[in-house]
Design an enzyme around this catalytic site. Structure first.
Site: not given
Ligand code: GRF
Length: 197
Positions: A12, A110
């Site tokens: 995270g 990405h």
């Protein structure tokens, strides 16, 4: 205020970058309404709790079939009434039903310059291993809308990052996070929240 739901699978750090950017005012008009993790015991859940954001786990392991998991996932997503869903290292294929329902409302980060090193099988360190194996001199990150393909949706933002001599996949991954991912994702959210897209 844009209601943003963040979906995660692991550490995270991208979630943290979003939390920090909302707190500092770098991202405006945005409310982080929830975090969904598909894994138990990940650091993302602590980060959400510390920031006072409701968080929960929805794991495929708890369901007898993929369809049941997908239905439950969509039900949980709907419960937050999100205007935008941010996939920040979420390693689960998004159910088609959810993509239809939230068309142009799901974005993903990405860790490469799409269309290089993306698509099925390119996730996590594999992306950076492939970039190093090919010998590219620049890599980077991409924020894009999510459609039914894998990493095929319209590109929102990209940032190039230098590949240095002696880089390992881990070192390159970290540099791309620091120099690109943690900046691009908050920036994309701010653009969407303020109608700049
Ligand atoms: C990031 O590299 C992101 O680009 C990819 O998964 C990783 C998640 O890292 N989709 P973190 O959980 O945000 O630290």
């Amino acid at each position: 205020m844009l209601r943003v739901l963040v979906m995660v699978s692991g550490g995270g750090t991208n979630l943290q970058a979003i939390i920090d950017a909302v707190k500092s005012g770098e991202v405006t008009n945005t409310e982080l309404v929830g975090v969904i993790s598909n894994n138990y015991g990940v650091k993302s859940l602590d980060r959400a709790a510390l920031a006072g954001i409701p968080a929960e786990v929805c794991s495929a392991k708890d369901f007898a079939s993929r369809d049941e998991f997908n239905d439950r996932l969509l039900e949980r997503v709907d419960s937050y009434k999100p205007d935008l869903i941010v996939l920040a290292g979420f390693l689960v294929v998004i159910p088609e039903k959810m993509i239809d329902k939230y068309e142009n409302k799901i974005i993903n980060i990405h860790p490469s310059l799409i269309p290089s090193f993306c698509g099925t099988g390119y996730y996590g360190l594999k992306v950076h291993e492939a970039a190093l194996a090919r010998g590219v001199k620049v890599s980077g990150a991409t924020v894009h809308f999510v459609d039914k393909g894998t990493d095929t949706g319209p590109i929102i933002l990209q940032k190039a990052v230098e590949v240095k001599k002696g880089d390992t996949p881990e070192v390159l991954q970290r540099r791309i996070m620091e120099e690109a991912e943690w900046k691009l994702l908050p920036q994309a959210i701010d653009m969407i929240a303020n109608g700049k897209l």
